[in-house]
Design an enzyme around this catalytic site. Structure first.
Site, PDB file in Angstrom:
ATOM      1  N   GLY A   1      -1.016   2.592  -1.386  1.00 19.72           N
ATOM      2  CA  GLY A   1      -1.210   1.946  -0.100  1.00 19.72           C
ATOM      3  C   GLY A   1       0.138   1.529   0.471  1.00 19.72           C
TER       4      GLY A   1
ATOM      5  CB  SER B   1       1.654   6.352  -3.525  1.00 22.17           C
ATOM      6  OG  SER B   1       2.036   6.460  -2.194  1.00 22.17           O
ATOM      7  CD1 TRP B   2       1.502  -0.716  -2.822  1.00 25.66           C
ATOM      8  CD2 TRP B   2       3.636  -0.636  -2.149  1.00 25.66           C
ATOM      9  NE1 TRP B   2       1.976  -2.004  -2.769  1.00 25.66           N
ATOM     10  CE2 TRP B   2       3.270  -1.983  -2.351  1.00 25.66           C
ATOM     11  CE3 TRP B   2       4.923  -0.340  -1.730  1.00 25.66           C
ATOM     12  CZ2 TRP B   2       4.161  -3.036  -2.139  1.00 25.66           C
ATOM     13  CZ3 TRP B   2       5.821  -1.386  -1.519  1.00 25.66           C
ATOM     14  CH2 TRP B   2       5.440  -2.709  -1.722  1.00 25.66           C
TER      15      TRP B   2
ATOM     16  CG  ASP C   1       4.388  13.576  -2.160  1.00 25.75           C
ATOM     17  OD1 ASP C   1       4.096  13.216  -1.012  1.00 25.75           O
ATOM     18  OD2 ASP C   1       4.240  12.857  -3.164  1.00 25.75           O
TER      19      ASP C   1
ATOM     20  CG  HIS D   1       1.272  11.519  -1.877  1.00 25.37           C
ATOM     21  ND1 HIS D   1       2.416  10.984  -2.416  1.00 25.37           N
ATOM     22  CD2 HIS D   1       0.449  10.460  -1.603  1.00 25.37           C
ATOM     23  CE1 HIS D   1       2.306   9.666  -2.465  1.00 25.37           C
ATOM     24  NE2 HIS D   1       1.126   9.317  -1.992  1.00 25.37           N
TER      25      HIS D   1
END
Length: 323
Positions: free
Chosen positions: A43, A110-111, A268, A296
């Site tokens: 996120g 990711s985050w 990605d 991704h």
């Protein structure tokens, strides 16, 4: 879907009161006596997906996951108040202490990879090892890649990018893209906020997979996720993720002797491959695995396969190191 573990359910779940009026949802799965591993979702604002539990051998791992502030089952929902990177890092530490865990493995995508790295930099003595997927270093160039019209993703998906910014086109160029969306999420009426959240999430979904076929009706099945993901991502991007420029790379030496695996899809478009490559050059213990024909999303079969092999290998390594 390649090598992935069967569906399992949590053996425990609860709400944890953290600071400034926030409560976060926490769940545990797998083997309580296994290797403790904290999963950090992406996120910001995506919340947990049941898929993450399938990345680990449930006989070997004590699997821990939580919905970060403002998303999933955590409350207050989609709140930007008292929702910063520092707050999330303090929540992680509170969870560790609450569960009575001395050291744990971290897996972030990711985050979530950003949080895993920041947590390890802040408290290396609490980290056994790290597995990362789709690395995001939160530098200005990484934010621009995702959000700006002259960034990398917009150059590869120009037609989708135009649909993304359609809801704010009358605000440009007086206001920046991020400020325009942020103003809608903070001050817009319900219909305009929903339109902006839909555009934001459609943009991200379309560039997350090699061949995405996502449609607007797909987002309608999980409007809450779209609302929190769009608003909180915009909030964090507006504030440069509350991280100093190049902070992670400048402090990666603090991860010395912490073993890691860095998994990144060759194609990605959300987090450019250079993130992972730059990290691997600074973090000698972090082994880079570039997954060909992958993008991704953690739901990409090739990415799933790579994550499961990485957790298997890490469990074996940690067991052997104990002996």
């Amino acid at each position: 879907m390649g090598h992935i573990y069967p569906v399992i359910k949590p053996f425990a779940s609860q709400m944890i009161s953290v600071s400034n009026g926030h409560d976060v949802y926490l769940e545990q799965s797998g083997n309580l006596k296994g290797i403790p591993v904290l999963f950090l979702h992406g996120g910001p604002g995506a919340g947990l997906s049941p898929l993450y539990r399938r990345f680990f051998d449930p006989n070997l791992f004590h699997i821990i996951g939580f919905d970060q502030r403002g998303c999933g089952r955590s409350t207050p929902f989609a709140s930007m108040q008292n929702n910063t990177t520092e707050d999330l890092l303090e929540d992680i530490e509170q969870i560790r202490q609450h569960l009575g865990i001395n050291k744990w493995m971290l897996l972030g995508g990711s985050w979530g990879s950003t949080l895993a790295l920041l947590n390890a930099i802040r408290r290396p003595q609490t980290v056994l090892s790290i597995v990362l997927r789709g690395v995001f270093l939160a530098r200005q160039q990484d934010l621009d890649w995702f959000i700006q019209g002259d960034g990398g993703a917009a150059q590869v998906f120009p037609e989708h990018y135009q649909e993304f910014i359609d809801v704010i086109k009358d605000k440009l160029p007086e206001k920046s893209i991020v400020d325009s969306f942020y103003n809608i999420f903070v001050n817009g009426d319900e219909l305009t906020r929903a339109h902006a959240a839909k555009n934001w999430c459609m943009w991200e979904e379309r560039i997350s997979l090699m061949n995405s076929s996502v449609q607007e009706q797909d987002l309608c099945q999980n409007l809450n996720r779209a609302a929190s993901l769009a608003a909180l991502e915009c909030h964090y991007i507006k504030h440069k993720c509350f991280i100093e420029e190049d902070y992670i790379l400048n402090n990666i030496h603090k991860l010395k002797n912490i073993p890691g695996t860095i998994i990144h899809g060759r194609y990605d478009m959300v987090c450019k491959l250079e993130n992972a490559y730059a990290l691997s050059k600074k973090w000698r213990e972090g082994q880079l695995l570039i997954v060909p024909e992958a993008a991704h999303s953690a739901s990409d079969p090739n990415i799933c396969d790579a994550i499961c092999h990485a957790t298997d290998a890490m469990a074996k390594f940690l067991k052997e190191r104990e002996q």
